[in-house]
Design an enzyme around this catalytic site. Structure first.
Site, PDB file in Angstrom:
ATOM      1  N   TYR A 208      -1.953  -1.204  10.410  1.00 34.13           N
ATOM      2  CA  TYR A 208      -1.927  -1.335   8.945  1.00 34.13           C
ATOM      3  C   TYR A 208      -0.577  -0.844   8.397  1.00 34.13           C
ATOM      4  CZ  TYR A 208      -3.943  -1.112   4.189  1.00 34.13           C
ATOM      5  OH  TYR A 208      -4.220  -1.292   2.851  1.00 34.13           O
TER       6      TYR A 208
ATOM      7  N   SER B 108       0.876  -1.193   0.000  1.00 37.02           N
ATOM      8  CA  SER B 108       0.000   0.000   0.000  1.00 37.02           C
ATOM      9  C   SER B 108       0.903   1.229   0.000  1.00 37.02           C
ATOM     10  CB  SER B 108      -0.837  -0.025   1.290  1.00 37.02           C
ATOM     11  OG  SER B 108      -1.465   1.216   1.510  1.00 37.02           O
TER      12      SER B 108
HETATM   13  P1  NAD Z   1     -11.516  -6.235   0.011  1.00 41.07           P
HETATM   14  O1  NAD Z   1     -12.090  -6.075   1.369  1.00 41.07           O
HETATM   15  O2  NAD Z   1     -12.354  -5.916  -1.184  1.00 41.07           O
HETATM   16  O3  NAD Z   1     -10.957  -7.742  -0.173  1.00 41.07           O
HETATM   17  C1  NAD Z   1     -10.246  -8.376   0.840  1.00 41.07           C
HETATM   18  C2  NAD Z   1     -10.034  -9.837   0.499  1.00 41.07           C
HETATM   19  O4  NAD Z   1      -9.256 -10.407   1.563  1.00 41.07           O
HETATM   20  C3  NAD Z   1     -11.314 -10.647   0.380  1.00 41.07           C
HETATM   21  O5  NAD Z   1     -11.197 -11.574  -0.668  1.00 41.07           O
HETATM   22  C4  NAD Z   1     -11.385 -11.393   1.718  1.00 41.07           C
HETATM   23  O6  NAD Z   1     -12.005 -12.679   1.611  1.00 41.07           O
HETATM   24  C5  NAD Z   1      -9.903 -11.560   2.038  1.00 41.07           C
HETATM   25  N1  NAD Z   1      -9.702 -11.709   3.472  1.00 41.07           N
HETATM   26  C6  NAD Z   1     -10.009 -10.831   4.465  1.00 41.07           C
HETATM   27  N2  NAD Z   1      -9.723 -11.363   5.665  1.00 41.07           N
HETATM   28  C7  NAD Z   1      -9.216 -12.591   5.434  1.00 41.07           C
HETATM   29  C8  NAD Z   1      -8.765 -13.647   6.265  1.00 41.07           C
HETATM   30  N3  NAD Z   1      -8.779 -13.579   7.603  1.00 41.07           N
HETATM   31  N4  NAD Z   1      -8.317 -14.775   5.677  1.00 41.07           N
HETATM   32  C9  NAD Z   1      -8.344 -14.892   4.340  1.00 41.07           C
HETATM   33  N5  NAD Z   1      -8.765 -13.947   3.506  1.00 41.07           N
HETATM   34  C10 NAD Z   1      -9.208 -12.816   4.040  1.00 41.07           C
HETATM   35  O7  NAD Z   1     -10.190  -5.347   0.036  1.00 41.07           O
HETATM   36  P2  NAD Z   1      -9.241  -4.734  -1.121  1.00 41.07           P
HETATM   37  O8  NAD Z   1      -9.346  -3.264  -1.030  1.00 41.07           O
HETATM   38  O9  NAD Z   1      -9.448  -5.400  -2.420  1.00 41.07           O
HETATM   39  O10 NAD Z   1      -7.817  -5.095  -0.507  1.00 41.07           O
HETATM   40  C11 NAD Z   1      -6.927  -6.051  -1.074  1.00 41.07           C
HETATM   41  C12 NAD Z   1      -5.521  -5.694  -0.655  1.00 41.07           C
HETATM   42  O11 NAD Z   1      -5.162  -4.423  -1.184  1.00 41.07           O
HETATM   43  C13 NAD Z   1      -5.343  -5.582   0.870  1.00 41.07           C
HETATM   44  O12 NAD Z   1      -4.108  -6.150   1.240  1.00 41.07           O
HETATM   45  C14 NAD Z   1      -5.326  -4.082   1.102  1.00 41.07           C
HETATM   46  O13 NAD Z   1      -4.604  -3.736   2.257  1.00 41.07           O
HETATM   47  C15 NAD Z   1      -4.628  -3.614  -0.162  1.00 41.07           C
HETATM   48  N6  NAD Z   1      -4.860  -2.204  -0.479  1.00 41.07           N
HETATM   49  C16 NAD Z   1      -6.113  -1.725  -0.656  1.00 41.07           C
HETATM   50  C17 NAD Z   1      -6.285  -0.372  -0.935  1.00 41.07           C
HETATM   51  C18 NAD Z   1      -7.648   0.242  -1.143  1.00 41.07           C
HETATM   52  O14 NAD Z   1      -7.725   1.466  -1.224  1.00 41.07           O
HETATM   53  N7  NAD Z   1      -8.722  -0.530  -1.248  1.00 41.07           N
HETATM   54  C19 NAD Z   1      -5.165   0.462  -1.060  1.00 41.07           C
HETATM   55  C20 NAD Z   1      -3.889  -0.075  -0.859  1.00 41.07           C
HETATM   56  C21 NAD Z   1      -3.750  -1.416  -0.583  1.00 41.07           C
END
Ligand code: NAD
Length: 260
Positions: A155, A142
């Site tokens: 985080y 991130s």
């Molecule tokens: P999201 O909530 O849409 O998806 C999260 C995924 O992680 C889901 O498939 C869920 O099943 C899985 N998950 C959650 N807890 C879990 C657990 N205990 N065991 C197994 N799987 C689990 O989130 P997203 O925004 O798509 O995030 C994906 C990645 O991208 C994350 O690592 C997040 O930190 C990172 N990220 C997101 C953003 C943003 O703005 N959305 C920005 C930077 C980084």
């Protein structure tokens, strides 16, 4: 050498991970889907992938906060389809609170899912990659792996830790045809951000949609979200031969957030 490009994308039932899996599958790579959701949800997704891309992916449910579940996940994947040569550590959660109010159990959970899980999946996938003489570890960190924001102690610690872990993986495996890199997205409109949108809307007495724009302009000169498909495209590029010398990096896709 004929390399089998088999990608395990953790957290691929939603948001960024789902789109990364779609982009890889659309470009002919084999994918394995993973998430917390029940098998019925995974089966629906697998149907959708089969129709769209002509190949049915395996779906594995596993709670990545539990190391023994990660063992089971990696064993199931290896037995049913083979050892992944591409590992996209994407699953993650968020919790926001000042450190003095941050629940210790939530700290442990964020670190377990966002950081320790990547260690466990990597240690279990590396022998297969080393045997092939080819591999890609792509960790979805991130902007918070590079800079900080208030209320995100766990985080930021996890995502900064992931950058450090990735650099070590890159050094340990550089001579074996394996690369390890982080992608560092800025704001991406996924379910992960819903609580932050709601909190901003309440705090500023504004609508959910206005809160989205407010959060973007608070951090990013580019006035839009990063699209999940753009993270998919970066992942696909890192899996290509052209990216063989990109190793140990933390690549921002953040609309200029970390340029400031
Ligand atoms: P999201 O909530 O849409 O998806 C999260 C995924 O992680 C889901 O498939 C869920 O099943 C899985 N998950 C959650 N807890 C879990 C657990 N205990 N065991 C197994 N799987 C689990 O989130 P997203 O925004 O798509 O995030 C994906 C990645 O991208 C994350 O690592 C997040 O930190 C990172 N990220 C997101 C953003 C943003 O703005 N959305 C920005 C930077 C980084």
């Amino acid at each position: 050498m004929n390399i089998r490009k088999l990608a395990l994308v953790t957290g691929s039932t939603s948001g960024i991970g789902l789109e990364v899996a779609r982009v890889l599958a659309a470009n002919g790579l084999e994918v394995v889907l993973h998430g917390l959701e029940p098998d019925a949800t995974g089966a629906q997704l697998a149907d959708e992938f089969e129709q769209a891309y002509g190949r049915r992916p395996l779906y594995c449910q596993a709670d990545l906060s539990q190391p023994q579940e990660i063992d089971r996940l990696m064993q199931t994947v290896t037995e049913q389809v083979g050892s992944p040569t591409i590992l996209v550590n994407n699953a993650g959660i968020q919790h926001t609170a000042p450190a003095e109010q941050f629940p210790p159990a939530m700290w442990d959970k964020v670190i377990a899912i966002n950081l320790s899980a990547a260690f466990h999946t990597s240690r279990l996938a590396l022998p297969g990659m080393q045997a092939q003489g080819w591999g890609r570890i792509i960790n979805i960190s991130s902007v918070h792996g590079l800079v900080a924001s208030v209320n995100k102690s766990a985080y930021c610690a996890a995502k900064h830790g992931l950058v450090g872990f990735t650099r070590v993986m890159a050094l340990e495996n550089a001579a074996r045809g394996i690369t390890a890199n982080c992608i560092c997205p800025g704001w991406v409109d996924t379910p992960l951000l819903v609580e932050q949108f709601k909190a901003y809307a309440q705090e500023h007495d504004t609508s959910f949609e206005a809160a989205k724009q407010g959060l973007i302009s608070a951090k990013t000169p580019y006035p839009d979200f990063v699209a999940p498909s753009e993270i998919g495209a970066m992942t696909l590029f890192l899996c290509s031969d052209a990216a063989r010398a990109i190793n140990g990096t933390a690549l921002p896709i953040d609309g200029g957030w970390t340029a400031q």
